[in-house]
Design an enzyme around this catalytic site. Structure first.
Site, PDB file in Angstrom:
ATOM      1  N   SER A  70      32.995 -99.495 -49.712  1.00 14.54           N
ATOM      2  CA  SER A  70      34.355 -99.317 -50.217  1.00 14.54           C
ATOM      3  C   SER A  70      34.712 -97.848 -50.424  1.00 14.54           C
ATOM      4  CB  SER A  70      34.519-100.055 -51.542  1.00 14.54           C
ATOM      5  OG  SER A  70      34.149-101.400 -51.409  1.00 14.54           O
TER       6      SER A  70
HETATM    7  N1  SAH Z   1      30.543-103.538 -52.855  1.00 13.51           N
HETATM    8  C1  SAH Z   1      30.307-103.185 -51.476  1.00 13.51           C
HETATM    9  C2  SAH Z   1      31.470-103.561 -50.583  1.00 13.51           C
HETATM   10  C3  SAH Z   1      30.976-104.156 -49.313  1.00 13.51           C
HETATM   11  S1  SAH Z   1      32.180-104.952 -48.316  1.00 13.51           S
HETATM   12  C4  SAH Z   1      29.915-101.729 -51.340  1.00 13.51           C
HETATM   13  O1  SAH Z   1      29.979-100.989 -52.336  1.00 13.51           O
HETATM   14  O2  SAH Z   1      29.515-101.332 -50.265  1.00 13.51           O
HETATM   15  C5  SAH Z   1      32.176-106.582 -48.991  1.00 13.51           C
HETATM   16  C6  SAH Z   1      30.899-107.363 -48.908  1.00 13.51           C
HETATM   17  O3  SAH Z   1      31.192-108.681 -49.398  1.00 13.51           O
HETATM   18  C7  SAH Z   1      30.316-107.554 -47.513  1.00 13.51           C
HETATM   19  O4  SAH Z   1      28.994-107.118 -47.502  1.00 13.51           O
HETATM   20  C8  SAH Z   1      30.411-109.061 -47.272  1.00 13.51           C
HETATM   21  O5  SAH Z   1      29.347-109.581 -46.510  1.00 13.51           O
HETATM   22  C9  SAH Z   1      30.405-109.596 -48.691  1.00 13.51           C
HETATM   23  N2  SAH Z   1      30.981-110.938 -48.845  1.00 13.51           N
HETATM   24  C10 SAH Z   1      32.113-111.436 -48.296  1.00 13.51           C
HETATM   25  N3  SAH Z   1      32.301-112.717 -48.655  1.00 13.51           N
HETATM   26  C11 SAH Z   1      31.245-113.035 -49.480  1.00 13.51           C
HETATM   27  C12 SAH Z   1      30.843-114.222 -50.171  1.00 13.51           C
HETATM   28  N4  SAH Z   1      31.545-115.360 -50.093  1.00 13.51           N
HETATM   29  N5  SAH Z   1      29.707-114.188 -50.904  1.00 13.51           N
HETATM   30  C13 SAH Z   1      28.953-113.048 -50.984  1.00 13.51           C
HETATM   31  N6  SAH Z   1      29.276-111.905 -50.355  1.00 13.51           N
HETATM   32  C14 SAH Z   1      30.400-111.895 -49.602  1.00 13.51           C
END
Ligand code: SAH
Length: 223
Positions: A70
Site C-alpha cells: 500500500s
Molecule cells: N497490507 C498490505 C497490503 C497488501 S494488498 C501491505 O502492507 O502490503 C492486499 C492483500 O490482501 C493482498 O495480499 C491480498 O492477497 C489480500 N487479500 C485479499 N482478499 C483477502 C481475503 N479475503 N483474505 C485474506 N487476504 C486477502
C-alpha cells in the site's frame, strides 16, 4: 534465512525515509507515534530488490501475485484512524498481510496483531520476514479474511487492506463493543471509500466516511 542488510542500506536510506515521513505529515497525518514508527521501518525490505530504489516514494508498488504494497500515506492514515480513540490497542486484526509492511507498522504500535493472508507464498514470505525482523507480537495466518480470525476475537480494532464491495459481517462481529474497523469499501476497478466502522452495541454499528482510495479487491479464497 534471507539476508537482511538493515545496517548497510538503513544508514543511507534514513534520510530518504525522513523525507517520505515529511511528505506524509504534509498530507495531514498528525499522530506522532505513527510517524515515528514509519521513520524507523525499512520499507525496502518488504518488496522485491528490483523495486527497492522506489521504496521511499509515496506510492503503492507491485509485490507479485497481482497484489501491491500500500501507499505509505494510506498506511499512515489508516493506522492513525485506528489508534485515534484508544492509543494503546491490545489486540488488533489485519486482513490482507501482503508485503507485511502495514503489519510491521502496527507491530510497533499495538500489543498483539493477528494478520491473515489468502495467498500462500505471500503468507509464507511475510511470516519469515517478520520473524527475521524480530516481531514477536505479530502472528501471520494463512486464511480467508472474509471470516476474520475467530480464534483471536474479539478485537479492539480491525484493519482491512483490500476492498470488498460490502463490509463482511463476520468482521463486525469480531469487534469488541466500542471497537473500530478501518476498511476501504467499493466496487473493484473503481475508487473506493475509506470507512470507519464503530461497533456501538451487540447489534449496531456506525459508519463514517473518509477519503476515496484505491485498493486491490478483497477476494474469497479459492476452494
Ligand atoms: N497490507 C498490505 C497490503 C497488501 S494488498 C501491505 O502492507 O502490503 C492486499 C492483500 O490482501 C493482498 O495480499 C491480498 O492477497 C489480500 N487479500 C485479499 N482478499 C483477502 C481475503 N479475503 N483474505 C485474506 N487476504 C486477502
Amino acid at each position: 534465512m534471507r539476508e537482511l542488510d538493515i545496517k548497510g542500506i538503513g544508514m543511507t536510506s534514513q534520510r530518504t525515509r525522513n523525507r517520505l515521513v515529511k511528505t506524509i505529515e504534509q498530507l495531514g497525518v498528525k499522530d506522532k507515534k505513527v510517524l515515528r514508527v514509519m521513520r524507523l521501518i525499512p520499507r525496502h525490505l518488504f518488496m522485491d530488490e528490483a523495486l527497492a530504489s522506489r521504496s521511499y516514494e509515496n506510492t503503492a508498488l507491485p509485490i507479485g501475485h497481482g497484489q501491491t504494497i500500500s501507499q505509505p500515506y494510506i498506511v499512515a492514515r489508516m493506522t492513525e484512524l485506528l489508534l485515534e480513540a484508544q492509543p494503546c490497542l491490545e489486540k488488533v486484526l489485519e486482513v490482507g498481510t501482503g508485503s507485511a509492511y502495514q503489519a510491521a507498522v502496527l507491530g510497533g504500535l499495538v500489543r498483539h496483531l493477528d494478520t491473515v493472508e489468502r495467498i500462500f507464498p505471500l503468507y509464507a514470505q511475510a511470516r519469515t520476514l517478520l520473524y527475521d525482523l524480530g516481531y514477536r507480537n505479530v502472528q501471520v495466518h494463512y486464511a480467508d479474511g472474509t471470516w476474520g480470525w475467530a480464534k483471536g476475537a474479539p478485537y479492539d480494532a480491525i484493519i482491512v487492506t483490500a476492498a470488498p464491495a460490502n463490509i463482511p459481517t463476520a468482521l463486525i462481529e469480531q469487534l469488541k463493543i466500542g471497537g473500530r474497523m478501518v476498511i476501504p469499501v467499493g466496487q473493484p476497478q473503481r475508487t473506493q471509500r475509506l470507512q470507519l466502522v464503530t461497533r456501538i452495541s451487540e447489534h449496531s454499528h456506525t459508519i463514517k466516511n473518509y477519503e476515496s482510495v484505491v485498493f486491490v479487491p478483497f477476494l474469497k479464497s479459492k476452494q
